[in-house]
Motif scaffolding. Structure first.
Motif, short mmCIF file in Angstrom:
data_model
loop_
_atom_site.label_atom_id
_atom_site.label_comp_id
_atom_site.label_asym_id
_atom_site.label_seq_id
_atom_site.Cartn_x
_atom_site.Cartn_y
_atom_site.Cartn_z
N MET A 127 0.85 -1.18 0.00
CA MET A 127 0.00 0.00 0.00
C MET A 127 0.88 1.24 0.00
O MET A 127 1.81 1.34 0.81
CB MET A 127 -0.89 -0.02 1.24
N LYS A 128 0.64 2.15 -0.89
CA LYS A 128 1.40 3.39 -0.94
C LYS A 128 0.73 4.42 -0.03
O LYS A 128 -0.45 4.72 -0.18
CB LYS A 128 1.48 3.91 -2.37
N ILE A 129 1.49 4.95 0.91
CA ILE A 129 0.97 5.91 1.88
C ILE A 129 1.53 7.29 1.53
O ILE A 129 2.75 7.46 1.42
CB ILE A 129 1.35 5.52 3.31
N PRO A 130 0.66 8.29 1.37
CA PRO A 130 1.13 9.64 1.05
C PRO A 130 2.04 10.19 2.15
O PRO A 130 1.87 9.86 3.33
CB PRO A 130 -0.16 10.46 0.96
N ALA A 131 2.99 11.01 1.77
CA ALA A 131 3.93 11.60 2.72
C ALA A 131 3.19 12.34 3.83
O ALA A 131 2.15 12.95 3.59
CB ALA A 131 4.87 12.56 1.99
N HIS A 132 3.75 12.25 5.02
CA HIS A 132 3.27 12.99 6.20
C HIS A 132 1.89 12.53 6.68
O HIS A 132 1.22 13.26 7.40
CB HIS A 132 3.25 14.50 5.96
N GLN A 133 1.44 11.36 6.28
CA GLN A 133 0.12 10.90 6.69
C GLN A 133 0.21 9.60 7.47
O GLN A 133 1.12 8.80 7.25
CB GLN A 133 -0.80 10.74 5.49
N VAL B 261 1.36 3.90 19.02
CA VAL B 261 -0.02 4.38 19.10
C VAL B 261 -0.83 3.25 19.75
O VAL B 261 -0.98 2.18 19.17
CB VAL B 261 -0.58 4.73 17.71
N SER B 262 -1.31 3.51 20.96
CA SER B 262 -2.02 2.45 21.69
C SER B 262 -3.45 2.25 21.20
O SER B 262 -4.01 1.18 21.38
CB SER B 262 -2.01 2.73 23.19
N ASP B 263 -4.04 3.29 20.57
CA ASP B 263 -5.38 3.18 20.01
C ASP B 263 -5.40 3.87 18.66
O ASP B 263 -5.54 5.09 18.59
CB ASP B 263 -6.40 3.81 20.96
N VAL B 264 -5.25 3.11 17.60
CA VAL B 264 -5.17 3.71 16.26
C VAL B 264 -6.45 4.43 15.86
O VAL B 264 -6.43 5.34 15.04
CB VAL B 264 -4.78 2.67 15.18
N HIS B 265 -7.57 4.05 16.46
CA HIS B 265 -8.84 4.69 16.11
C HIS B 265 -8.93 6.11 16.66
O HIS B 265 -9.76 6.89 16.20
CB HIS B 265 -10.01 3.83 16.57
N SER B 266 -8.08 6.45 17.63
CA SER B 266 -8.07 7.81 18.16
C SER B 266 -6.93 8.64 17.56
O SER B 266 -6.78 9.81 17.91
CB SER B 266 -7.95 7.79 19.69
N PHE B 267 -6.16 8.03 16.66
CA PHE B 267 -5.04 8.75 16.03
C PHE B 267 -5.57 9.51 14.81
O PHE B 267 -6.08 8.90 13.87
CB PHE B 267 -3.95 7.77 15.60
N PRO B 268 -5.43 10.85 14.82
CA PRO B 268 -5.93 11.63 13.67
C PRO B 268 -5.23 11.23 12.37
O PRO B 268 -4.00 11.18 12.32
CB PRO B 268 -5.59 13.07 14.04
N GLY B 269 -5.99 10.89 11.37
CA GLY B 269 -5.42 10.55 10.07
C GLY B 269 -4.89 9.14 9.96
O GLY B 269 -4.18 8.82 9.01
N HIS B 270 -5.23 8.27 10.91
CA HIS B 270 -4.76 6.89 10.83
C HIS B 270 -5.22 6.26 9.52
O HIS B 270 -6.34 6.44 9.08
CB HIS B 270 -5.30 6.07 12.00
N ILE B 271 -4.31 5.52 8.89
CA ILE B 271 -4.61 4.81 7.65
C ILE B 271 -4.71 3.33 7.98
O ILE B 271 -3.70 2.72 8.36
CB ILE B 271 -3.53 5.08 6.59
N ALA B 272 -5.88 2.78 7.84
CA ALA B 272 -6.09 1.38 8.21
C ALA B 272 -5.67 0.46 7.07
O ALA B 272 -6.33 0.40 6.03
CB ALA B 272 -7.54 1.14 8.57
N CYS B 273 -4.57 -0.25 7.25
CA CYS B 273 -4.15 -1.25 6.27
C CYS B 273 -4.81 -2.59 6.57
O CYS B 273 -4.88 -3.45 5.71
CB CYS B 273 -2.63 -1.40 6.30
N ASP B 274 -5.26 -2.75 7.81
CA ASP B 274 -5.93 -3.98 8.23
C ASP B 274 -7.04 -3.56 9.20
O ASP B 274 -6.77 -2.92 10.22
CB ASP B 274 -4.94 -4.90 8.93
#
Length: 91
Positions: A1-7, A22-35
């Motif tokens: 998966m290609k992830i844009p810079a700074h994201q 990151v203990s909770d990815v759902h609370s991380f602003p801009g999290h990109i879910a690969c799974d």
């Protein structure tokens, strides 16, 4: 998966030039879910000879899974992977 810079968490770790937990990815602003099962994440930039070669990106389906890791252990993991990459560099 290609992830844009700074994201995402990877981009944040690269921008900070430091490992990121990151203990909770759902609370991380801009999290990109690969799974979709991912709940926590650890990202370590790999920079042998100060050249960014990639990242070690670990996901867990357990929230807070990486929190107890000692920062020195995280840095040591990064160094081990970076040394391995450095051995395979053509320069």
């Amino acid at each position: 998966m290609k992830i844009p810079a700074h994201q995402g968490v990877i981009g944040a770790a690269l921008d900070a030039n430091a490992p990121m937990i990151v203990s909770d990815v759902h609370s991380f602003p801009g999290h990109i879910a690969c799974d979709a099962r991912s709940k926590s994440e650890l990202v370590i930039p790999l920079k042998p000879s100060n050249i960014l070669m990639g990242v070690l990106d670990l996901d867990s389906d357990v929230q807070g899974f990486f929190d107890p890791l000692d920062p020195d252990l995280i840095e040591e993991l990064g160094e081990i992977f970076s040394r391995t990459l450095k051995l395979s560099l053509p320069f």
